[in-house]
Design a protein around this motif. Structure first.
Motif, mmCIF file in Angstrom:
data_model
loop_
_atom_site.group_PDB
_atom_site.id
_atom_site.type_symbol
_atom_site.label_atom_id
_atom_site.label_comp_id
_atom_site.label_asym_id
_atom_site.label_seq_id
_atom_site.Cartn_x
_atom_site.Cartn_y
_atom_site.Cartn_z
ATOM 1 N N ALA A 119 1.245 -1.646 -0.017
ATOM 2 C CA ALA A 119 0.190 0.024 -0.148
ATOM 3 C C ALA A 119 0.828 0.911 0.281
ATOM 4 O O ALA A 119 0.875 2.526 -0.948
ATOM 5 C CB ALA A 119 -0.743 0.324 1.722
ATOM 6 N N MET A 120 2.183 0.606 1.260
ATOM 7 C CA MET A 120 3.219 2.603 1.067
ATOM 8 C C MET A 120 3.110 2.569 -0.655
ATOM 9 O O MET A 120 3.106 3.929 -1.116
ATOM 10 C CB MET A 120 4.496 1.853 2.070
ATOM 11 N N LYS A 121 3.688 1.584 -1.083
ATOM 12 C CA LYS A 121 4.754 1.687 -2.553
ATOM 13 C C LYS A 121 2.850 2.168 -3.611
ATOM 14 O O LYS A 121 3.727 3.237 -4.647
ATOM 15 C CB LYS A 121 4.824 0.581 -3.225
ATOM 16 N N GLN A 122 2.020 1.459 -3.664
ATOM 17 C CA GLN A 122 0.650 1.807 -3.935
ATOM 18 C C GLN A 122 0.645 3.035 -4.628
ATOM 19 O O GLN A 122 -0.069 4.720 -5.501
ATOM 20 C CB GLN A 122 0.070 1.101 -4.579
ATOM 21 N N SER A 123 0.642 4.157 -2.951
ATOM 22 C CA SER A 123 0.316 5.094 -3.102
ATOM 23 C C SER A 123 1.280 6.302 -3.141
ATOM 24 O O SER A 123 1.229 7.264 -2.939
ATOM 25 C CB SER A 123 -0.480 5.215 -1.635
ATOM 26 N N LEU A 124 2.776 5.670 -3.336
ATOM 27 C CA LEU A 124 4.018 6.500 -3.441
ATOM 28 C C LEU A 124 4.378 6.976 -1.981
ATOM 29 O O LEU A 124 4.382 8.851 -2.275
ATOM 30 C CB LEU A 124 3.599 7.364 -4.870
ATOM 31 N N GLN A 125 3.992 6.710 -1.038
ATOM 32 C CA GLN A 125 4.607 6.868 0.448
ATOM 33 C C GLN A 125 5.785 6.514 0.821
ATOM 34 O O GLN A 125 6.049 5.883 0.175
ATOM 35 C CB GLN A 125 3.557 7.106 1.569
ATOM 36 N N PHE A 126 6.463 7.092 1.043
ATOM 37 C CA PHE A 126 8.553 7.083 2.141
ATOM 38 C C PHE A 126 7.929 6.988 3.505
ATOM 39 O O PHE A 126 9.766 6.984 3.853
ATOM 40 C CB PHE A 126 8.994 7.975 1.358
ATOM 41 N N HIS A 127 7.157 7.068 4.151
ATOM 42 C CA HIS A 127 7.271 6.617 5.642
ATOM 43 C C HIS A 127 6.179 5.082 5.630
ATOM 44 O O HIS A 127 4.687 5.471 5.176
ATOM 45 C CB HIS A 127 6.433 7.792 6.493
ATOM 46 N N LYS A 128 6.928 4.777 5.983
ATOM 47 C CA LYS A 128 5.540 3.147 6.388
ATOM 48 C C LYS A 128 5.057 2.971 7.660
ATOM 49 O O LYS A 128 5.615 3.170 8.412
ATOM 50 C CB LYS A 128 6.474 1.317 6.078
ATOM 51 N N PRO A 129 4.169 2.774 7.436
ATOM 52 C CA PRO A 129 3.139 3.196 9.129
ATOM 53 C C PRO A 129 3.948 2.198 10.153
ATOM 54 O O PRO A 129 4.070 1.246 9.501
ATOM 55 C CB PRO A 129 1.870 2.180 9.015
ATOM 56 N N ILE A 130 3.999 2.336 11.272
ATOM 57 C CA ILE A 130 4.591 1.134 12.638
ATOM 58 C C ILE A 130 3.529 0.485 12.518
ATOM 59 O O ILE A 130 2.110 0.844 12.805
ATOM 60 C CB ILE A 130 5.082 2.212 13.532
ATOM 61 N N LEU A 131 3.848 -0.926 12.617
ATOM 62 C CA LEU A 131 3.041 -2.135 13.235
ATOM 63 C C LEU A 131 3.504 -2.591 14.098
ATOM 64 O O LEU A 131 4.113 -3.165 14.045
ATOM 65 C CB LEU A 131 2.598 -2.923 12.076
ATOM 66 N N ASN A 132 2.633 -2.336 15.277
ATOM 67 C CA ASN A 132 2.911 -3.477 16.619
ATOM 68 C C ASN A 132 2.693 -4.083 16.699
ATOM 69 O O ASN A 132 1.474 -4.632 15.851
ATOM 70 C CB ASN A 132 2.854 -2.188 17.506
ATOM 71 N N GLU A 133 3.229 -5.187 17.783
ATOM 72 C CA GLU A 133 2.933 -6.746 18.032
ATOM 73 C C GLU A 133 1.285 -6.603 18.448
ATOM 74 O O GLU A 133 1.447 -5.681 19.202
ATOM 75 C CB GLU A 133 3.891 -7.065 19.389
ATOM 76 N N PRO A 134 -0.021 -7.621 18.526
ATOM 77 C CA PRO A 134 -0.691 -7.671 19.302
ATOM 78 C C PRO A 134 -0.752 -7.550 20.287
ATOM 79 O O PRO A 134 -0.218 -8.040 21.511
ATOM 80 C CB PRO A 134 -1.661 -8.848 18.724
ATOM 81 N N ILE A 135 -1.265 -6.357 21.746
ATOM 82 C CA ILE A 135 -1.992 -6.961 23.068
ATOM 83 C C ILE A 135 -3.241 -6.476 23.116
ATOM 84 O O ILE A 135 -3.907 -5.960 22.373
ATOM 85 C CB ILE A 135 -0.992 -5.166 23.002
ATOM 86 N N SER A 136 -3.562 -6.998 24.609
ATOM 87 C CA SER A 136 -4.610 -6.376 25.310
ATOM 88 C C SER A 136 -5.227 -5.512 25.297
ATOM 89 O O SER A 136 -4.422 -4.296 25.493
ATOM 90 C CB SER A 136 -4.699 -7.910 26.779
#
Length: 238
Positions: A130-147
């Motif tokens: 999605a980052m490449k397709q939308s031509l963005q240069f910051h990939k969103p941070i994806l955190n580990e699942p948590i309760s």
């Protein structure tokens, strides 16, 4: 512009060799040859221009000739969203939120969550695409699942005063529309619950620790739709 991604490229990288799959795509599908220019990002704000040195189907080699840094979107949006029952719906949310410009995503496991196991490697690939397709240069941070309860206790206004904290839930209590709650130019964190909504105890903990209850409109939205609505609202306000 065709954008490629590799997290290991930085300002000190003089040359780079693409993996076999991408090399084949560059040479065979895109029909690139020596001397052609490619564009790469490391997902950390940098756009690199690279000249092809060797158009090899297995090891396409390039030389970095220019770098440009792009600042992150401001203000930042952290979406904290419970997994959906169907994986494809959550992946749709990840894709669209990335296109719109979300900054950070944390999956939360709630009392009413039907899905408690996630494949983070697959989710990362969705974000990259999605980052490449939308031509963005910051990939969103994806955190580990948590309760949900642990997350709320660790992330609330008492710990981060400069950020807005919201919880969108379906209980019939007093809530203010999100677009009226959002303060322009301020970072925001928004909790979105599962199909069965947050439990009463989860809502009580959030409110006690300073989260503001918000409405996303009169219609009851699916989890993934609610998250996208919140993301788009943040974008419109800013």
């Amino acid at each position: 512009m065709q954008l490629f991604y590799n997290p290991d490229i930085n300002q000190d990288t003089p040359e780079f060799i693409f993996p076999t799959e991408e090399s084949k795509h560059i040479v065979k599908v895109l029909r690139k040859k020596e001397g052609d220019i490619l564009h790469l990002t490391n997902g950390k704000g940098y756009l690199f221009e690279a000249e092809i040195l060797r158009a090899d189907l297995r090891k396409c080699a390039v030389k970095i000739i220019k770098e440009t840094y792009h600042k992150k979107n401001s203000p930042a949006l952290h979406l904290v969203v419970a997994p959906t029952k169907m994986n494809d719906r959550y992946e749709w949310f990840l894709e669209k939120a990335t296109e719109i410009g979300v900054t950070e995503i944390t999956p939360i496991i709630c009392d009413n969550s039907e899905r408690k196991v996630l494949k983070l490697d697959r989710m990362e690939k969705v974000l990259q695409a999605a980052m490449k397709q939308s031509l963005q240069f910051h990939k969103p941070i994806l955190n580990e699942p948590i309760s949900a309860k642990t997350f709320i206790e660790q992330n609330n206004p008492t710990h981060q005063e400069e950020q807005q904290f919201f919880i969108a839930h379906c209980e019939e209590t007093e809530k203010i529309d999100l677009k009226e709650r959002l303060i322009p130019s301020h970072n925001a964190l928004i909790l979105i619950g599962p199909e069965g909504d947050f439990s009463t105890s989860e809502i009580e903990i959030a409110l006690r620790l300073g989260y503001k209850p918000v409405s996303l409109g009169e219609n009851r939205l699916r989890t993934e739709t609610a998250a996208i609505f919140a993301c788009a609202t943040m974008k419109l306000i800013n």
